[in-house]
Scaffold this motif. Structure first.
Motif, mmCIF file in Angstrom:
data_model
loop_
_atom_site.group_PDB
_atom_site.id
_atom_site.type_symbol
_atom_site.label_atom_id
_atom_site.label_comp_id
_atom_site.label_asym_id
_atom_site.label_seq_id
_atom_site.Cartn_x
_atom_site.Cartn_y
_atom_site.Cartn_z
ATOM 1 N N ALA A 88 0.828 -1.214 0.000
ATOM 2 C CA ALA A 88 0.000 0.000 0.000
ATOM 3 C C ALA A 88 0.861 1.262 0.000
ATOM 4 O O ALA A 88 1.963 1.279 0.554
ATOM 5 N N VAL A 89 0.326 2.323 -0.636
ATOM 6 C CA VAL A 89 1.018 3.616 -0.678
ATOM 7 C C VAL A 89 0.046 4.689 -0.196
ATOM 8 O O VAL A 89 -1.116 4.717 -0.605
ATOM 9 N N HIS A 90 0.557 5.576 0.664
ATOM 10 C CA HIS A 90 -0.209 6.724 1.160
ATOM 11 C C HIS A 90 0.500 7.976 0.645
ATOM 12 O O HIS A 90 1.610 8.278 1.062
ATOM 13 N N GLU A 134 -17.905 3.871 -2.812
ATOM 14 C CA GLU A 134 -18.339 3.525 -4.160
ATOM 15 C C GLU A 134 -17.837 2.107 -4.449
ATOM 16 O O GLU A 134 -16.741 1.927 -4.976
ATOM 17 N N PRO A 135 -18.608 1.096 -4.078
ATOM 18 C CA PRO A 135 -18.123 -0.283 -4.132
ATOM 19 C C PRO A 135 -17.959 -0.858 -5.531
ATOM 20 O O PRO A 135 -17.198 -1.810 -5.713
ATOM 21 N N ILE A 136 -18.627 -0.313 -6.511
ATOM 22 C CA ILE A 136 -18.509 -0.868 -7.869
ATOM 23 C C ILE A 136 -17.094 -0.655 -8.403
ATOM 24 O O ILE A 136 -16.517 -1.549 -9.023
ATOM 25 N N SER A 137 -16.495 0.509 -8.113
ATOM 26 C CA SER A 137 -15.136 0.793 -8.572
ATOM 27 C C SER A 137 -14.080 0.561 -7.483
ATOM 28 O O SER A 137 -12.916 0.864 -7.699
ATOM 29 N N TYR A 138 -14.507 0.043 -6.342
ATOM 30 C CA TYR A 138 -13.595 -0.212 -5.222
ATOM 31 C C TYR A 138 -12.897 1.068 -4.760
ATOM 32 O O TYR A 138 -11.701 1.084 -4.482
ATOM 33 N N ARG A 139 -13.668 2.154 -4.644
ATOM 34 C CA ARG A 139 -13.117 3.444 -4.212
ATOM 35 C C ARG A 139 -13.981 4.043 -3.121
ATOM 36 O O ARG A 139 -15.160 3.758 -3.008
ATOM 37 N N TYR A 189 -9.518 6.693 -1.389
ATOM 38 C CA TYR A 189 -9.079 5.329 -1.095
ATOM 39 C C TYR A 189 -9.337 4.452 -2.311
ATOM 40 O O TYR A 189 -10.409 4.505 -2.902
ATOM 41 N N GLU A 190 -8.345 3.643 -2.645
ATOM 42 C CA GLU A 190 -8.518 2.618 -3.664
ATOM 43 C C GLU A 190 -8.268 1.277 -2.999
ATOM 44 O O GLU A 190 -7.280 1.102 -2.281
ATOM 45 N N GLU A 247 -4.249 2.042 -1.785
ATOM 46 C CA GLU A 247 -3.737 3.391 -2.026
ATOM 47 C C GLU A 247 -4.608 4.404 -1.298
ATOM 48 O O GLU A 247 -5.828 4.284 -1.269
ATOM 49 N N ILE A 248 -3.936 5.391 -0.721
ATOM 50 C CA ILE A 248 -4.609 6.523 -0.087
ATOM 51 C C ILE A 248 -3.960 7.783 -0.642
ATOM 52 O O ILE A 248 -2.732 7.890 -0.680
ATOM 53 N N ARG A 249 -4.802 8.732 -1.075
ATOM 54 C CA ARG A 249 -4.294 10.013 -1.574
ATOM 55 C C ARG A 249 -4.866 11.112 -0.692
ATOM 56 O O ARG A 249 -6.070 11.334 -0.665
ATOM 57 N N ALA A 250 -3.993 11.796 0.038
ATOM 58 C CA ALA A 250 -4.413 12.821 0.996
ATOM 59 C C ALA A 250 -4.366 14.208 0.362
ATOM 60 O O ALA A 250 -3.373 14.568 -0.282
ATOM 61 N N TYR A 251 -5.424 14.970 0.580
ATOM 62 C CA TYR A 251 -5.518 16.354 0.125
ATOM 63 C C TYR A 251 -5.840 17.217 1.339
ATOM 64 O O TYR A 251 -6.763 16.914 2.090
ATOM 65 N N TYR A 252 -5.074 18.278 1.522
ATOM 66 C CA TYR A 252 -5.179 19.097 2.724
ATOM 67 C C TYR A 252 -5.850 20.432 2.449
ATOM 68 O O TYR A 252 -5.606 21.058 1.422
#
Length: 160
Positions: free
Chosen positions: A43-45, A85-90, A112-113, A123-128
């Motif tokens: 995993a990547v954050h 959003e479970p269809i796209s796993y996000r 989140y992916e 994967e987690i992408r953080a936006y501040y």
């Protein structure tokens, strides 16, 4: 309660939500095992540039860095809004990060992916919600492969 009529999709949504909530419980409890149980090994954050010494790569690193934040800053995170959003796993979530030892609070959101095979966060992408760095001309996540994922690098021809 799920809005999905397909029982498999509804279960996936519930599982994804529980995984994110367990991840945050693990972060708040400084529980390495709980944190890592929610993440794929690789995993990547991602974070904005120059934050936290760059992306956290690997479940162990993610866990170690958040435990460090709890110990050094008194970090505590709340889940403020969570959309699955479970269809796209996000999923996407708004959070608040309280740094109790520094008397600071910051807000942001994360994308989140999930890995479809394992159901874990990959994967987690953080936006501040913070001021932009005035010395940067490109403000985006550090080391995130925007071009490789098809994100635009410039506006379309003729745009203002």
């Amino acid at each position: 309660m799920s809005f999905y009529t397909d029982p498999d999709i509804a279960r996936r949504a519930e599982t994804m939500e529980q995984t994110i909530r367990t991840y945050f419980d693990g972060c708040n409890e400084a529980d390495s095992g709980k944190i890592m149980s929610c993440l794929t090994v690789e995993a990547v954050h991602y974070f904005p540039p120059r934050m936290y010494r760059g992306p956290f790569r690997g479940a162990r690193t993610v866990a170690d860095r958040w435990i460090e934040a709890v110990n050094e800053m008194g970090s505590y995170w709340s889940i403020d809004t969570l959309l699955i959003e479970p269809i796209s796993y996000r999923a996407v979530m708004e959070w608040t990060h309280f740094k109790t030892k520094h008397n600071k609070m910051l807000r942001g959101d994360e994308w989140y992916e999930f890995d479809p095979a394992s159901g874990l966060i990959k994967e987690i992408r953080a936006y501040y919600a913070s001021p932009q760095a005035s010395d940067l001309t490109v403000l985006e996540l550090g080391d995130f492969d925007y071009a490789g994922r098809g994100y635009p690098a410039a506006p379309p021809p003729g745009a203002r």
